[in-house]
Design an enzyme around this catalytic site. Structure first.
Site, PDB file in Angstrom:
ATOM      1  N   LYS A  35      -8.833  -0.543   1.051  1.00 55.31           N
ATOM      2  CA  LYS A  35      -8.210  -1.543   0.181  1.00 55.31           C
ATOM      3  C   LYS A  35      -7.164  -2.361   0.939  1.00 55.31           C
ATOM      4  O   LYS A  35      -6.093  -2.643   0.438  1.00 55.31           O
ATOM      5  CB  LYS A  35      -7.580  -0.847  -1.033  1.00 55.31           C
ATOM      6  CG  LYS A  35      -8.595  -0.061  -1.866  1.00 55.31           C
ATOM      7  CD  LYS A  35      -7.963   0.577  -3.083  1.00 55.31           C
ATOM      8  CE  LYS A  35      -7.360   1.918  -2.735  1.00 55.31           C
ATOM      9  NZ  LYS A  35      -6.825   2.625  -3.902  1.00 55.31           N
ATOM     10  N   CYS A  36      -7.486  -2.746   2.140  1.00 52.47           N
ATOM     11  CA  CYS A  36      -6.566  -3.440   3.040  1.00 52.47           C
ATOM     12  C   CYS A  36      -7.089  -4.856   3.287  1.00 52.47           C
ATOM     13  O   CYS A  36      -8.294  -5.097   3.223  1.00 52.47           O
ATOM     14  CB  CYS A  36      -6.498  -2.654   4.356  1.00 52.47           C
ATOM     15  SG  CYS A  36      -5.591  -3.418   5.685  1.00 52.47           S
ATOM     16  N   GLY A  37      -6.201  -5.767   3.584  1.00 54.39           N
ATOM     17  CA  GLY A  37      -6.620  -7.120   3.923  1.00 54.39           C
ATOM     18  C   GLY A  37      -7.495  -7.170   5.166  1.00 54.39           C
ATOM     19  O   GLY A  37      -8.239  -8.126   5.378  1.00 54.39           O
ATOM     20  N   THR A  39      -9.822  -4.860   5.807  1.00 52.18           N
ATOM     21  CA  THR A  39     -11.036  -4.090   5.516  1.00 52.18           C
ATOM     22  C   THR A  39     -12.325  -4.813   5.921  1.00 52.18           C
ATOM     23  O   THR A  39     -13.271  -4.150   6.362  1.00 52.18           O
ATOM     24  CB  THR A  39     -11.068  -3.692   4.023  1.00 52.18           C
ATOM     25  OG1 THR A  39      -9.914  -2.889   3.762  1.00 52.18           O
ATOM     26  CG2 THR A  39     -12.307  -2.905   3.668  1.00 52.18           C
TER      27      THR A  39
END
Length: 159
Positions: A35-37, A39
């Site tokens: 759930k990371c930018g 990803t």
């Protein structure tokens, strides 16, 4: 001399896997988050894996929840997310810590071998380590480095 192949890691089912099984193969070892930018980097990692796995490349993903809780609590959700959204077919291992008192021994070793710009600590998700066929860490890449920008270094160690 210690190499990456001297370590054991946990699989998603809790079983241990000796990295010695990858001896003779180049590796990209990366701490991941679903759930990371950053990803979308799974796409580039998968592209490299597909392009070079015939030459022995293995990509090893280690989910980490230390940076703003950007990983699912349930490891099955993590692996399903990676497969469904990015077609990930390389191994995803059990969730680990990459910094602090509970740092996974493999990542402690990786950080000692190749320090970051300001310190040895990992700054964020998707820090990538390139390991040669002899188990030596040859390069460390910042979280923001697109995996495809690693390709020239990868090709150099493949040849």
């Amino acid at each position: 001399m210690t190499t990456v192949y001297d370590f054991t890691v946990k699989m998603t089912n809790g079983e241990e896997k000796r990295l010695k099984q990858y001896q003779g193969k180049p590796l990209i070892i990366v701490n991941t988050a679903s759930k990371c930018g950053l990803t979308p980097q799974f796409k580039g990692l998968q592209e490299l894996y597909e392009k070079y796995k015939g030459q022995g490349l293995e990509v090893l993903g280690f989910p980490c929840d230390q940076f703003n809780n950007q990983e699912f609590d349930n490891i099955e959700e993590t692996t399903q997310f990676c497969q469904l959204n990015y077609g990930v077919s390389f191994p995803i291992f059990a969730k680990i810590d990459v910094n602090g008192e509970n740092t996974d021994p493999l990542f402690a070793f990786l950080k000692e071998q190749k320090k970051g710009l300001l310190s040895k600590n990992i700054k964020w998700n998707f820090t990538k380590f390139l390991v040669d066929q002899n188990g030596h860490v040859v390069e460390r890449y910042a979280p923001t480095t697109d995996p495809l920008k690693m390709e020239n270094d990868l090709v150099r160690i493949l040849n």
